[in-house]
Design an enzyme around this catalytic site. Structure first.
Site, PDB file in Angstrom:
ATOM      1  N   ARG A 269      -8.814  -2.776  -5.573  1.00  0.00           N
ATOM      2  CA  ARG A 269      -7.688  -2.977  -4.611  1.00  0.00           C
ATOM      3  C   ARG A 269      -8.542  -2.265  -3.242  1.00  0.00           C
ATOM      4  NH1 ARG A 269      -3.424  -0.254  -2.486  1.00  0.00           N
ATOM      5  NH2 ARG A 269      -1.734  -1.321  -1.752  1.00  0.00           N
TER       6      ARG A 269
ATOM      7  N   LYS B  16      -8.783   7.065  -1.091  1.00  0.00           N
ATOM      8  CA  LYS B  16      -7.469   8.102  -1.646  1.00  0.00           C
ATOM      9  C   LYS B  16      -8.004   9.471  -1.242  1.00  0.00           C
ATOM     10  CE  LYS B  16      -4.694   4.837  -4.027  1.00  0.00           C
ATOM     11  NZ  LYS B  16      -4.139   4.161  -5.156  1.00  0.00           N
TER      12      LYS B  16
HETATM   13  N1  HH2 Z   1      -2.195   2.168  -4.400  1.00  0.00           N
HETATM   14  C1  HH2 Z   1      -1.190   2.257  -3.239  1.00  0.00           C
HETATM   15  C2  HH2 Z   1      -0.358   1.120  -3.012  1.00  0.00           C
HETATM   16  N2  HH2 Z   1      -0.126   0.464  -3.953  1.00  0.00           N
HETATM   17  N3  HH2 Z   1      -0.635  -0.676  -6.057  1.00  0.00           N
HETATM   18  C3  HH2 Z   1      -1.470  -0.673  -7.241  1.00  0.00           C
HETATM   19  N4  HH2 Z   1      -1.380  -1.806  -8.084  1.00  0.00           N
HETATM   20  N5  HH2 Z   1      -2.586   0.111  -7.259  1.00  0.00           N
HETATM   21  C4  HH2 Z   1      -2.703   1.330  -6.548  1.00  0.00           C
HETATM   22  O1  HH2 Z   1      -3.747   1.921  -6.728  1.00  0.00           O
HETATM   23  C5  HH2 Z   1      -1.816   1.418  -5.333  1.00  0.00           C
HETATM   24  C6  HH2 Z   1      -1.043   0.213  -5.289  1.00  0.00           C
HETATM   25  C7  HH2 Z   1      -1.664   3.250  -2.104  1.00  0.00           C
HETATM   26  O2  HH2 Z   1      -2.367   2.705  -1.169  1.00  0.00           O
HETATM   27  P1  HH2 Z   1      -2.007   1.913   0.212  1.00  0.00           P
HETATM   28  O3  HH2 Z   1      -1.276   0.866   0.051  1.00  0.00           O
HETATM   29  O4  HH2 Z   1      -3.024   2.042   1.321  1.00  0.00           O
HETATM   30  O5  HH2 Z   1      -1.100   3.403   0.794  1.00  0.00           O
HETATM   31  P2  HH2 Z   1       0.504   3.378   1.209  1.00  0.00           P
HETATM   32  O6  HH2 Z   1       1.101   3.532  -0.113  1.00  0.00           O
HETATM   33  O7  HH2 Z   1       0.577   4.692   1.957  1.00  0.00           O
HETATM   34  O8  HH2 Z   1       1.059   2.043   1.907  1.00  0.00           O
END
Ligand code: HH2
Length: 277
Positions: A252, A218
């Site tokens: 995660r 992040k």
């Molecule tokens: N962060 C992201 C997406 N979903 N869900 C939970 N529970 N907690 C988190 O910190 C979280 C989440 C963002 O990361 P990522 O899925 O890699 O990116 P994107 O939203 O751009 O797909």
């Protein structure tokens, strides 16, 4: 088919592997769109030590506008079927749309990961009706505008703790038994807020439920040590270690193998016998 739960009794920090079926996720968009590629990546993460796979088809990166439910489902369904055929570990679906949640649970997904914290009653019902688990995340605002000027009246830790306690009570009241709390690093948080949350993790733990944290790649890492998303592994591991030492149960991450090794070290320190006499 029985709903699976993460193995909370393992005594280890659990690893949740991120599987983005998106063209535009902030760090791995476009990597994994076909059913075959999704199933192969999910199996790889399971072999590397993932205890849970979190599949999402809508990016929630700051500024993103989101996709329609039909598009999100069209992206998810074939990959989800292929992933479910291969995996032993539970699968969560990262969505905030009740129709997407219900359809994926009907296919056999085990948990819903809602970044809007099950504030929509229909999301609560979708999880309850399927006997599914719930990952309840805190977000201030929405991805479109969440980073503009987040303000926490009693500070981020206390405000988020109160929000999570309320949502957990609602979910419990609706009959959802497997509830995981997540303070939502990077979702409507300044750098200082993110640091306060990582340092204050034990306050969420006091609510008596498993705590998940998503620090992987992040932008707070970039703010502290300028780097592209794919080059934020060391910062990710350091942040996971801090969170777990302070009480988090599940991390995660995109980089499962590396996180599993690092958390084995952190777990050993946490569980060590007292100093030799
Ligand atoms: N962060 C992201 C997406 N979903 N869900 C939970 N529970 N907690 C988190 O910190 C979280 C989440 C963002 O990361 P990522 O899925 O890699 O990116 P994107 O939203 O751009 O797909």
């Amino acid at each position: 088919m029985a709903v699976k739960k993460p193995d909370y009794k393992s005594g280890r920090t659990l690893i949740c592997g991120v599987l983005n079926i998106t063209p535009d996720s902030f760090s791995d968009g476009g990597r994994c769109l076909s059913a075959e590629a999704a199933a192969a990546r999910a199996s790889e993460m399971e072999e590397q030590g993932a205890d849970l796979i979190d599949m999402g088809a809508e990016s929630s990166r700051p500024g993103s506008a989101g996709v329609a439910a039909a598009e999100e489902l069209a992206r998810l369904l074939c990959p989800l079927r292929a992933v479910l055929k291969k995996l032993r570990v539970p699968v969560s679906i990262d969505t905030c749309k009740p129709e997407v949640a219900a359809a994926c649970l009907a296919e056999g997904a085990d948990l819903i990961n809602d970044i809007t914290g099950f504030t929509d009653e229909k999301m609560v019902r979708a999880a309850a009706d399927a006997g599914a688990g719930a990952i309840v995340m805190h977000m201030l605002g929405r991805p479109r505008d969440m980073q503009k000027a987040p303000v926490y009246v009693n500070g981020p830790v206390e405000d988020i703790r109160a929000f999570l306690a309320k949502r957990a009570a609602v979910l419990r009241g609706a009959g959802v038994k497997d509830i995981i709390l997540d303070p939502g690093i990077g979702f409507g948080k300044t750098l200082q807020d993110n640091l306060d949350i990582m340092a204050g993790m034990s306050r969420f733990k006091e609510l008596g439920l498993p705590v998940l944290v998503g620090v992987s790649r992040k932008s707070f890492i970039d703010a502290l040590s300028p780097s592209e998303p794919a080059a934020r592994l060391s910062g990710t591991i350091a942040a996971c270690a801090v969170c777990v030492m302070n009480g988090a149960d599940i991390v995660r991450v995109h980089d499962v193998r590396e996180a599993a090794q690092a958390m084995a070290v952190v777990d050993a320190v946490k569980k060590r016998p007292g100093p030799a006499k």
